[in-house]
Design a protein around this motif. Structure first.
Motif, PDB file in Angstrom:
ATOM      1  N   TYR A 387     -38.703  46.536 -34.052  1.00 38.34           N
ATOM      2  CA  TYR A 387     -40.101  46.931 -34.079  1.00 38.34           C
ATOM      3  C   TYR A 387     -41.002  46.253 -33.252  1.00 38.34           C
ATOM      4  CZ  TYR A 387     -41.628  42.915 -36.720  1.00 38.34           C
ATOM      5  OH  TYR A 387     -41.899  41.597 -37.206  1.00 38.34           O
ATOM      6  N   TRP A 388     -42.058  46.907 -33.002  1.00 39.36           N
ATOM      7  CA  TRP A 388     -43.299  46.500 -32.094  1.00 39.36           C
ATOM      8  C   TRP A 388     -44.271  45.619 -32.908  1.00 39.36           C
ATOM      9  CZ3 TRP A 388     -42.670  45.983 -26.997  1.00 39.36           C
ATOM     10  CH2 TRP A 388     -41.787  46.932 -26.229  1.00 39.36           C
ATOM     11  N   LEU A 389     -44.742  44.674 -32.515  1.00 42.15           N
ATOM     12  CA  LEU A 389     -45.562  43.799 -33.338  1.00 42.15           C
ATOM     13  C   LEU A 389     -46.852  43.661 -32.377  1.00 42.15           C
ATOM     14  CD1 LEU A 389     -46.394  42.074 -35.612  1.00 42.15           C
ATOM     15  CD2 LEU A 389     -45.884  40.352 -34.354  1.00 42.15           C
ATOM     16  N   PRO A 390     -47.986  44.142 -32.436  1.00 43.99           N
ATOM     17  CA  PRO A 390     -49.335  43.850 -31.714  1.00 43.99           C
ATOM     18  C   PRO A 390     -49.776  42.615 -31.911  1.00 43.99           C
ATOM     19  CG  PRO A 390     -49.900  45.219 -33.874  1.00 43.99           C
ATOM     20  CD  PRO A 390     -48.344  44.958 -33.902  1.00 43.99           C
ATOM     21  N   VAL A 391     -50.284  41.982 -30.902  1.00 46.13           N
ATOM     22  CA  VAL A 391     -50.746  40.713 -30.608  1.00 46.13           C
ATOM     23  C   VAL A 391     -51.994  40.658 -29.795  1.00 46.13           C
ATOM     24  CG1 VAL A 391     -50.282  38.264 -29.412  1.00 46.13           C
ATOM     25  CG2 VAL A 391     -48.408  39.786 -30.832  1.00 46.13           C
ATOM     26  N   TYR A 392     -52.864  39.880 -30.383  1.00 45.98           N
ATOM     27  CA  TYR A 392     -54.070  39.408 -29.709  1.00 45.98           C
ATOM     28  C   TYR A 392     -53.756  38.271 -29.054  1.00 45.98           C
ATOM     29  CZ  TYR A 392     -59.103  38.755 -28.899  1.00 45.98           C
ATOM     30  OH  TYR A 392     -60.224  38.068 -28.353  1.00 45.98           O
ATOM     31  N   ARG A 393     -53.637  38.043 -27.565  1.00 45.13           N
ATOM     32  CA  ARG A 393     -53.111  36.905 -27.087  1.00 45.13           C
ATOM     33  C   ARG A 393     -53.959  35.574 -27.176  1.00 45.13           C
ATOM     34  NH1 ARG A 393     -51.559  38.617 -21.017  1.00 45.13           N
ATOM     35  NH2 ARG A 393     -49.884  37.223 -21.408  1.00 45.13           N
ATOM     36  N   LYS A 460     -60.130  43.396 -32.805  1.00 47.02           N
ATOM     37  CA  LYS A 460     -59.819  42.398 -31.867  1.00 47.02           C
ATOM     38  C   LYS A 460     -59.889  43.215 -30.573  1.00 47.02           C
ATOM     39  CE  LYS A 460     -58.134  38.945 -35.018  1.00 47.02           C
ATOM     40  NZ  LYS A 460     -56.675  38.243 -35.448  1.00 47.02           N
ATOM     41  N   TYR A 461     -58.780  44.268 -30.511  1.00 49.86           N
ATOM     42  CA  TYR A 461     -58.630  44.819 -29.461  1.00 49.86           C
ATOM     43  C   TYR A 461     -59.784  45.452 -28.666  1.00 49.86           C
ATOM     44  CZ  TYR A 461     -56.792  48.749 -26.389  1.00 49.86           C
ATOM     45  OH  TYR A 461     -56.481  49.605 -25.523  1.00 49.86           O
ATOM     46  N   PHE A 462     -60.712  46.240 -29.428  1.00 44.11           N
ATOM     47  CA  PHE A 462     -61.882  46.667 -28.922  1.00 44.11           C
ATOM     48  C   PHE A 462     -62.982  45.692 -28.567  1.00 44.11           C
ATOM     49  CE2 PHE A 462     -60.467  50.539 -30.496  1.00 44.11           C
ATOM     50  CZ  PHE A 462     -60.315  51.318 -29.327  1.00 44.11           C
TER      51      PHE A 462
END
Length: 482
Positions: A387-393, A460-462
């Motif tokens: 699965y894909w896990l979104p990450v705030y780098r 966090k993305y925006f």
């Protein structure tokens, strides 16, 4: 230690564990890899080797970027089986010789057993020699010179450039730096071509060619990589709990697995409502998941897709899946929703009077907790979750990767989305049977706090997007004043 050096260390450790024993009788093969999706290549090849057999012969000097890997494989049939699956590799060759220079290559070829060469150099056969260079372009005259230098091989057959019985390759590696290309190659290989990989699948299964797509339809190359990481085999049963338009089902069905899925979005599951394509208002009658599989001749592998909430499993206890492959919603282009109480009923314009959805917010921390618990319960022993896990780098550390006592982390590969965000392809394997105590054993871990709160990643993305726009505006204003 930097993140890059940590990844390199992990890669070296994997390769070291896969090194062959001294009494190995396997033949050596050379794998030519595509120069993209670098982090996904090693887990894909490693997973496929565990299916078909084979080992890494030696550790590449730069395994994350090198286009050439040497493998030990028991037979040519196994090598062909590997190439029928991989989308990260271009070709494989039976390796006859290898050296750091032309002289070393000649010495290596002269020591290659004649009985192994004999079937491919007979007078009644035809052959041709191709030249492949990495990071350097040779003129035609330079290629001819290099072919003539191989005259000592005494290939007895006739040259046939259009339809040769046997194709040989001279492959030269000029390093990874396009700004500092050496005069002489760093590595030289010679071998007999065996087979090409499945790179053409990337085009034939492209989103542009499918009847049914959505806002988040998975890229074809990544979909096949996910199936290979999951070790999907013929007659497996593969499940996607966030199925969407079913893009991940296509790759598994292509490899002969039976596929099914669930999704909370009624319109997407039934292929009705507004279309995602430009200049198209409504979806047509052939725009649904089943029609997508039919388009590729894979309808016989379609089990079914249900309208269902991933937070509330609909399966019986004795239902087992060989692989779970999914791309959960992050709250960016697709909302994170689950069914709620009657107090939270929301009626939308897209639904008729007979269908009223009941939904509430679905925190990312809960999505991953439910996904791992479901996988621990319903995967077969040895089955894989991908699965894909979104990450705030800026906040990423390996500790935030969700863990579960029943699931072993196999690989963790990053796909960069922007300067501040990425998503990581997580592959886990079930190593023990689920027990009641495992249900909550992992919920207080640090990893889940990173995703607590509705739309936590979205915010966090925006925020990163807003900061970037503000920075660009400041730079533009400064340049204007100057």
């Amino acid at each position: 230690m930097t993140m890059t050096s940590k990844r390199a260390a992990r890669t070296c450790d994997i390769l070291g564990k896969m090194a062959p024993s001294s009494n190995s009788i396997m033949k050596r093969y050379l794998l030519l890899l595509a120069q993209e999706n670098f982090e996904f290549r090693l887990p894909e090849i490693t997973s496929l080797l565990s299916i078909y057999g084979g080992q890494f012969s030696s550790q590449p000097e730069n395994p994350e970027k090198s286009p050439f890997w040497i493998l030990n494989i028991p037979s040519e049939d196994v090598a062909r089986g590997l190439m029928k699956r991989t989308v990260c590799a271009k070709s494989i060759f039976e390796l006859w010789g290898h050296g750091k220079s032309s002289a070393e290559l000649r010495k290596s070829l002269m020591s290659y057993p004649l009985e192994k060469m004999a079937p491919y150099v007979q007078p009644d056969s035809t052959y041709k020699i191709n030249i492949h260079t990495f990071n350097k372009t040779l003129t035609q005259s330079e290629k001819i010179t290099k072919i003539e230098d191989l005259a000592f091989l005494s290939l007895k057959g006739k040259v046939n450039l259009k339809n040769a019985d046997h194709i040989f390759f001279l492959l030269e590696d000029y390093g990874l730096d396009p700004n500092n290309i050496p005069d002489q190659p760093l590595d030289v290989f010679f071998g007999r071509w065996i087979a090409n990989g499945q790179r053409e699948l990337i085009n034939s299964y492209s989103v542009k060619r499918r009847h049914f797509i959505g806002n988040t339809s998975m890229d074809a190359c990544l979909a096949f990589i996910m199936s290979n990481h999951a070790k999907v085999k013929e007659n497996h049963v593969v499940y996607d709990p966030f199925v969407g338009t079913g893009g991940l089902l296509l790759s598994s069905a292509h490899f002969g697995a039976y596929v099914c899925g669930t999704d909370i979005d009624y319109n997407t599951v039934h292929g009705i409502g507004k279309a995602s394509r430009k200049n198209q208002k409504w979806r047509g009658p052939d725009e649904n998941i089943r029609a997508n599989l039919r388009q590729y001749g894979l309808e016989k592998y379609y089990l079914d897709v249900f309208v269902s909430d991933a937070s509330k499993a609909i399966w019986r206890k004795n239902m087992w899946f060989d692989a779970i492959i999914t791309d959960p919603p992050y709250g960016i282009r697709e909302a994170t929703r689950k069914t709620g109480s009657q107090k939270e009923i929301i009626k939308t314009e897209t639904c008729d009077d007979s269908h009223i959805p009941v939904s509430s917010n679905y925190h990312l921390s809960d999505i991953f907790s439910d996904l791992l618990n479901f996988s621990a319960k319903y995967l077969t022993r040895g089955g894989r979750l991908v699965y894909w896990l979104p990450v705030y780098r800026p906040e990423y550390t390996e500790e935030i990767i969700p863990r579960h006592p029943c699931l072993k982390l196999i690989s963790n590969c990053e796909q960069t989305l922007s300067s501040h965000t990425s998503r990581r392809l997580i592959t886990m394997e079930k190593v023990k049977e689920f027990e009641d105590d495992d249900q909550y054993a992992h919920l207080m871990d640090y990893q889940y706090k990173q995703y607590k709160g509705h739309n936590s990643f979205r915010e966090k993305y925006f925020s990163g997007v807003t900061k970037r726009i503000a920075r660009e505006e400041r730079e533009t204003h400064t340049q204007a004043n100057e």
